[in-house]
Motif scaffolding. Sequence first.
Motif, PDB file in Angstrom:
ATOM      1  N   LEU A  13      18.304  41.695  35.357  1.00 10.34           N
ATOM      2  CA  LEU A  13      17.141  41.683  34.954  1.00 10.34           C
ATOM      3  C   LEU A  13      17.028  42.238  33.602  1.00 10.34           C
ATOM      4  O   LEU A  13      15.745  41.341  32.917  1.00 10.34           O
ATOM      5  N   PHE A  14      17.919  42.857  33.052  1.00  9.70           N
ATOM      6  CA  PHE A  14      17.711  42.927  31.069  1.00  9.70           C
ATOM      7  C   PHE A  14      17.890  42.370  30.306  1.00  9.70           C
ATOM      8  O   PHE A  14      17.198  41.865  29.700  1.00  9.70           O
ATOM      9  N   GLY A  15      18.434  41.480  31.398  1.00  9.46           N
ATOM     10  CA  GLY A  15      19.414  39.833  30.370  1.00  9.46           C
ATOM     11  C   GLY A  15      18.351  39.032  29.840  1.00  9.46           C
ATOM     12  O   GLY A  15      17.418  38.512  29.390  1.00  9.46           O
ATOM     13  N   TYR A  16      17.621  38.617  31.488  1.00 10.85           N
ATOM     14  CA  TYR A  16      16.183  37.363  31.745  1.00 10.85           C
ATOM     15  C   TYR A  16      15.383  37.847  30.909  1.00 10.85           C
ATOM     16  O   TYR A  16      14.755  37.389  30.109  1.00 10.85           O
ATOM     17  N   ALA A  17      15.273  40.319  30.841  1.00  7.40           N
ATOM     18  CA  ALA A  17      13.645  39.948  29.643  1.00  7.40           C
ATOM     19  C   ALA A  17      13.683  40.057  28.267  1.00  7.40           C
ATOM     20  O   ALA A  17      12.850  39.398  27.684  1.00  7.40           O
ATOM     21  N   MET A  18      15.527  39.966  27.671  1.00  5.48           N
ATOM     22  CA  MET A  18      15.990  39.800  26.253  1.00  5.48           C
ATOM     23  C   MET A  18      15.279  38.291  26.133  1.00  5.48           C
ATOM     24  O   MET A  18      14.989  38.284  25.495  1.00  5.48           O
ATOM     25  N   LEU A  19      16.090  37.664  27.339  1.00  8.74           N
ATOM     26  CA  LEU A  19      16.564  36.176  26.798  1.00  8.74           C
ATOM     27  C   LEU A  19      14.844  35.934  26.869  1.00  8.74           C
ATOM     28  O   LEU A  19      14.094  34.907  26.184  1.00  8.74           O
ATOM     29  N   LEU A  20      13.552  35.988  27.667  1.00  4.71           N
ATOM     30  CA  LEU A  20      12.341  35.840  27.912  1.00  4.71           C
ATOM     31  C   LEU A  20      11.593  36.403  26.170  1.00  4.71           C
ATOM     32  O   LEU A  20      10.811  35.862  25.333  1.00  4.71           O
ATOM     33  N   LEU A  21      12.304  37.406  26.000  1.00  7.45           N
ATOM     34  CA  LEU A  21      11.036  38.356  24.709  1.00  7.45           C
ATOM     35  C   LEU A  21      11.734  36.808  23.476  1.00  7.45           C
ATOM     36  O   LEU A  21      11.154  37.023  22.569  1.00  7.45           O
ATOM     37  N   ALA A  22      13.614  36.802  23.714  1.00 12.71           N
ATOM     38  CA  ALA A  22      14.041  35.941  22.252  1.00 12.71           C
ATOM     39  C   ALA A  22      12.967  34.781  22.085  1.00 12.71           C
ATOM     40  O   ALA A  22      12.830  34.056  21.345  1.00 12.71           O
ATOM     41  N   VAL A  23      12.773  33.228  23.816  1.00 10.60           N
ATOM     42  CA  VAL A  23      12.323  32.634  23.794  1.00 10.60           C
ATOM     43  C   VAL A  23      10.749  32.426  23.149  1.00 10.60           C
ATOM     44  O   VAL A  23      10.656  31.991  22.540  1.00 10.60           O
ATOM     45  N   ALA A  24      10.224  34.030  23.575  1.00  8.24           N
ATOM     46  CA  ALA A  24       8.548  34.009  23.031  1.00  8.24           C
ATOM     47  C   ALA A  24       9.288  33.706  21.781  1.00  8.24           C
ATOM     48  O   ALA A  24       7.721  33.800  20.759  1.00  8.24           O
ATOM     49  N   ALA A  25       9.600  35.040  20.928  1.00  9.54           N
ATOM     50  CA  ALA A  25       9.344  34.717  19.700  1.00  9.54           C
ATOM     51  C   ALA A  25      10.079  34.163  19.072  1.00  9.54           C
ATOM     52  O   ALA A  25       9.296  33.390  17.648  1.00  9.54           O
ATOM     53  N   PHE A  26      10.680  33.259  18.966  1.00  8.74           N
ATOM     54  CA  PHE A  26      10.734  32.132  18.374  1.00  8.74           C
ATOM     55  C   PHE A  26      10.201  30.979  19.097  1.00  8.74           C
ATOM     56  O   PHE A  26       9.553  29.983  17.657  1.00  8.74           O
ATOM     57  N   VAL A  27       9.119  31.001  19.326  1.00 10.25           N
ATOM     58  CA  VAL A  27       8.447  29.933  19.917  1.00 10.25           C
ATOM     59  C   VAL A  27       6.945  30.427  19.059  1.00 10.25           C
ATOM     60  O   VAL A  27       6.356  29.795  18.093  1.00 10.25           O
ATOM     61  N   PHE A  28       7.242  31.781  18.794  1.00  7.79           N
ATOM     62  CA  PHE A  28       6.073  32.358  18.577  1.00  7.79           C
ATOM     63  C   PHE A  28       5.914  31.813  16.030  1.00  7.79           C
ATOM     64  O   PHE A  28       5.500  31.344  15.428  1.00  7.79           O
TER      65      PHE A  28
END
Length: 114
Positions: A13-28
């Motif tokens: 779950l921590f891994g998925y959360a880190m991935l989601l945050l990284a993808v969101a930051a990349f898109v922004f």
Amino acid sequence: MLMDGFDRGVLPLFGYAMLLLAVAAFVFALLAREDAYRAADKQTKTFWLVILGITVVVDVFLGMLFLQIAGLVATIVFFVDVRPALKQVSGGGSGGRRGGSSSDGPYGPYNGGR
């Protein structure tokens, strides 16, 4: 037994959360204008795209905890420092409203029919 549940339940779950945050930051970072980075006196758009792109690749393919934590730090720095500065420079810092009060109508302030 407890560690087995932690390894199978909480860590992914921590891994998925880190991935989601990284993808969101990349898109922004991708959607922001290049000149906004210069105007906000931050690193270049290319710098942030490379750093956040490497973070996404590490989160998806490598799964090395040390590199994931380093990427998480970069992601947090982007969300806490860079993105608000970009929004302020780009004119998006007012939370979607362009000034005025809550009683303003399309042609000016509403005064209750007085």
